[in-house]
Design a protein around this motif. Structure first.
Motif, mmCIF file in Angstrom:
data_model
loop_
_atom_site.group_PDB
_atom_site.id
_atom_site.type_symbol
_atom_site.label_atom_id
_atom_site.label_comp_id
_atom_site.label_asym_id
_atom_site.label_seq_id
_atom_site.Cartn_x
_atom_site.Cartn_y
_atom_site.Cartn_z
ATOM 1 N N ALA A 26 -10.673 4.786 9.228
ATOM 2 C CA ALA A 26 -9.423 4.121 9.605
ATOM 3 C C ALA A 26 -9.586 2.616 9.492
ATOM 4 O O ALA A 26 -8.690 1.910 9.009
ATOM 5 C CB ALA A 26 -9.023 4.515 11.029
ATOM 6 N N PHE A 64 -4.150 3.573 -3.132
ATOM 7 C CA PHE A 64 -4.251 3.505 -1.673
ATOM 8 C C PHE A 64 -4.115 4.907 -1.062
ATOM 9 O O PHE A 64 -4.836 5.262 -0.130
ATOM 10 C CB PHE A 64 -3.173 2.565 -1.111
ATOM 11 C CG PHE A 64 -3.385 2.222 0.330
ATOM 12 C CD1 PHE A 64 -4.226 1.163 0.673
ATOM 13 C CD2 PHE A 64 -2.783 2.953 1.346
ATOM 14 C CE1 PHE A 64 -4.457 0.844 2.014
ATOM 15 C CE2 PHE A 64 -3.007 2.641 2.680
ATOM 16 C CZ PHE A 64 -3.848 1.578 3.024
ATOM 17 N N ASP A 65 -3.184 5.677 -1.610
ATOM 18 C CA ASP A 65 -2.989 7.052 -1.116
ATOM 19 C C ASP A 65 -4.303 7.824 -1.161
ATOM 20 O O ASP A 65 -4.619 8.586 -0.244
ATOM 21 C CB ASP A 65 -1.972 7.793 -1.984
ATOM 22 C CG ASP A 65 -0.549 7.362 -1.678
ATOM 23 O OD1 ASP A 65 -0.342 6.709 -0.629
ATOM 24 O OD2 ASP A 65 0.351 7.653 -2.492
ATOM 25 N N ASP A 120 -11.666 0.894 7.547
ATOM 26 C CA ASP A 120 -11.716 0.480 6.143
ATOM 27 C C ASP A 120 -10.338 0.557 5.497
ATOM 28 O O ASP A 120 -9.988 -0.265 4.649
ATOM 29 C CB ASP A 120 -12.700 1.360 5.358
ATOM 30 C CG ASP A 120 -14.151 1.014 5.688
ATOM 31 O OD1 ASP A 120 -14.377 -0.028 6.338
ATOM 32 O OD2 ASP A 120 -15.046 1.800 5.320
ATOM 33 N N THR A 121 -9.560 1.559 5.915
ATOM 34 C CA THR A 121 -8.210 1.707 5.367
ATOM 35 C C THR A 121 -7.352 0.517 5.765
ATOM 36 O O THR A 121 -6.618 -0.052 4.949
ATOM 37 C CB THR A 121 -7.581 3.021 5.857
ATOM 38 O OG1 THR A 121 -8.453 4.091 5.501
ATOM 39 C CG2 THR A 121 -6.219 3.253 5.239
ATOM 40 N N GLU A 122 -7.474 0.133 7.022
ATOM 41 C CA GLU A 122 -6.722 -1.006 7.522
ATOM 42 C C GLU A 122 -7.140 -2.285 6.801
ATOM 43 O O GLU A 122 -6.305 -3.106 6.412
ATOM 44 C CB GLU A 122 -7.003 -1.170 9.016
ATOM 45 C CG GLU A 122 -5.754 -1.387 9.848
ATOM 46 C CD GLU A 122 -6.123 -1.315 11.319
ATOM 47 O OE1 GLU A 122 -6.396 -2.387 11.890
ATOM 48 O OE2 GLU A 122 -6.154 -0.188 11.862
ATOM 49 N N TYR A 155 -7.395 6.433 -1.427
ATOM 50 C CA TYR A 155 -8.428 5.754 -0.636
ATOM 51 C C TYR A 155 -8.386 6.188 0.830
ATOM 52 O O TYR A 155 -9.404 6.493 1.434
ATOM 53 C CB TYR A 155 -8.241 4.245 -0.751
ATOM 54 C CG TYR A 155 -9.306 3.436 -0.044
ATOM 55 C CD1 TYR A 155 -10.552 3.243 -0.625
ATOM 56 C CD2 TYR A 155 -9.066 2.872 1.210
ATOM 57 C CE1 TYR A 155 -11.542 2.504 0.023
ATOM 58 C CE2 TYR A 155 -10.045 2.132 1.872
ATOM 59 C CZ TYR A 155 -11.283 1.954 1.273
ATOM 60 O OH TYR A 155 -12.263 1.230 1.924
ATOM 61 N N LYS A 156 -7.166 6.235 1.380
ATOM 62 C CA LYS A 156 -7.081 6.509 2.815
ATOM 63 C C LYS A 156 -7.568 7.912 3.182
ATOM 64 O O LYS A 156 -7.918 8.181 4.318
ATOM 65 C CB LYS A 156 -5.668 6.246 3.345
ATOM 66 C CG LYS A 156 -4.595 7.183 2.877
ATOM 67 C CD LYS A 156 -3.303 6.794 3.635
ATOM 68 C CE LYS A 156 -2.200 7.797 3.510
ATOM 69 N NZ LYS A 156 -1.608 7.940 2.188
ATOM 70 N N GLU A 157 -7.609 8.787 2.202
ATOM 71 C CA GLU A 157 -8.107 10.140 2.474
ATOM 72 C C GLU A 157 -9.618 10.170 2.667
ATOM 73 O O GLU A 157 -10.164 11.089 3.254
ATOM 74 C CB GLU A 157 -7.756 11.089 1.323
ATOM 75 C CG GLU A 157 -6.270 11.263 1.077
ATOM 76 C CD GLU A 157 -5.587 12.090 2.161
ATOM 77 O OE1 GLU A 157 -6.284 12.737 2.967
ATOM 78 O OE2 GLU A 157 -4.339 12.076 2.202
ATOM 79 N N ALA A 209 -5.569 -2.394 3.489
ATOM 80 C CA ALA A 209 -4.139 -2.714 3.585
ATOM 81 C C ALA A 209 -3.959 -4.229 3.697
ATOM 82 O O ALA A 209 -3.067 -4.815 3.070
ATOM 83 C CB ALA A 209 -3.511 -2.001 4.779
ATOM 84 N N PRO A 248 0.825 -1.221 0.000
ATOM 85 C CA PRO A 248 0.000 0.000 0.000
ATOM 86 C C PRO A 248 0.855 1.266 0.000
ATOM 87 O O PRO A 248 0.399 2.333 -0.413
ATOM 88 C CB PRO A 248 -0.825 -0.099 1.293
ATOM 89 C CG PRO A 248 -0.289 -1.242 2.071
ATOM 90 C CD PRO A 248 0.599 -2.066 1.185
#
Ligand code: TRP
Length: 336
Positions: A260, A251-252, A262-264, A254-256, A267, A245
């Motif tokens: 947290a 990914f950059d 969902d981001t994890e 998505y995480k915005e 990953a 990621p």
């Protein structure tokens, strides 16, 4: 955190309407800008339409861009009851002050301003005879007008990107020249608050920018947004291969927009191997969800330009009222 000091300070920022509202602006400027103004008791945000006049010389276009900026900030959460939002050209005192300031501004300040210097350099390297080719007085005086924008409101803090720091410094220097010429501490010296702007990658991985044509505009129709997200550049790693990621554009982004958790979760899926098509689908959904309310609000505002005009006029009336005591003091100082 709100500090004692900031509560009583005035923060002011201006946005040049050039029709450039995309995810990169949102993440780099709008979202952090909204967080920042919330920390100050007095905040002003204006649309620098007459600054844009150096390049946008078409009334319908300028009006459209101006309304777009206003609608964008309002849709993203700016509260006009808390932050005074106005159109620069609705506040004539700014231009009055700009003239007065130009009379105490050494020409050398303008010669050293980045935008002008860049233009001169361009003319020189292109071998043009006139080093000022294509330089209007508006471009040349741009920093004086910006100083007036700032100084008229007793501004303490001006949040800006790196490229505008010099302009805020020029505003300080001009304020000092004025104070020295007219005896005393009339104009407050502002300071720049430099926002280290996050670089948001665009469709091709380069910084998202209108000039690269790689932007994802804000408030798109769902179908068009999906299509654009599907265009984001990826490599040819097969779906089942584990992915990092850390070097993934998708990914950059998505995480915005995702939580947290969902981001994890994403990953973990990267580590296990996930196809780019699926990641894009998840990204599209995250962006769509993040902006669903704002998009509806934006469309509503843009459908009612009279309502936007009303909000901006109301803001201008408040701004003028706020500026009046200082403007009177300035007039008195310069002409008795
Ligand atoms: N020059 C700024 C820009 O291009 C816009 C601007 C005009 C501004 N007046 C201002 C920013 C006053 C802060 C304060 O981004």
């Amino acid at each position: 955190m709100q500090t004692e000091k900031q509560q009583n300070e005035t923060v002011l920022t201006g946005i040049k309407p050039t029709g450039d509202q995309h995810l990169g602006n949102y993440l780099g400027a709008i979202r952090p800008g909204l967080d920042l103004v919330a920390q100050f008791r007095h905040s002003l945000l204006f649309i620098a339409d007459f600054h844009a006049l150096t390049t946008v010389q078409n009334a319908a276009q300028l009006r459209e861009y101006t309304l777009q900026i206003a609608a964008t900030w309002l849709a993203c959460g700016l509260d006009p009851a808390r932050t005074i939002i106005y159109r620069q050209s609705d506040v004539p005192e700014i231009f009055e002050l700009a003239w007065i300031l130009s009379c105490v501004t050494p020409k050398g300040f303008m010669n050293r301003a980045h935008a002008y210097k860049a233009k001169v350099q361009e003319n020189q390297s292109e071998g043009r005879e006139d080093i000022d080719d294509g330089v209007s007085m508006g471009l040349y005086n741009y920093p004086v007008l910006m100083a007036a924008d700032i100084l008229l409101f007793n501004t303490d803090v001006v949040p800006v990107g790196e490229d505008q720091v010099q302009h805020v410094e020029i505003a300080r220097d001009i304020a000092q020249k004025f104070n020295r010429a007219f005896g005393g501490e009339i104009l407050r010296l502002p300071r720049a608050l430099v926002k280290t702007e996050k670089v948001i990658p665009g469709l091709d991985g380069r910084k998202m920018s209108k000039s690269y044509g790689n932007q994802i505009p804000l408030f798109m129709e769902s179908k068009a947004l999906r299509k654009l997200v599907m265009k984001i550049k990826t490599d040819s790693t097969p779906p089942e291969a584990p992915k990092n990621p850390k070097d993934s554009l998708l990914f950059d982004l998505y995480k915005e927009f995702a939580s947290a958790a969902d981001t994890e979760a994403l990953a973990a899926r990267y580590a296990a191997g996930i196809g780019w098509g699926e990641v894009k689908e998840l990204l599209f959904q995250a962006v769509e969800k993040h902006f669903s309310e704002a998009t509806a609000h934006y469309r509503e505002l843009m459908a009612k330009p009279a309502e936007l005009d009303r909000i901006l006029s109301e803001g201008a009336a408040r701004a003028r009222e706020l500026a009046l005591p200082l403007m009177n003091k300035i007039r008195k100082a310069v002409r008795g």
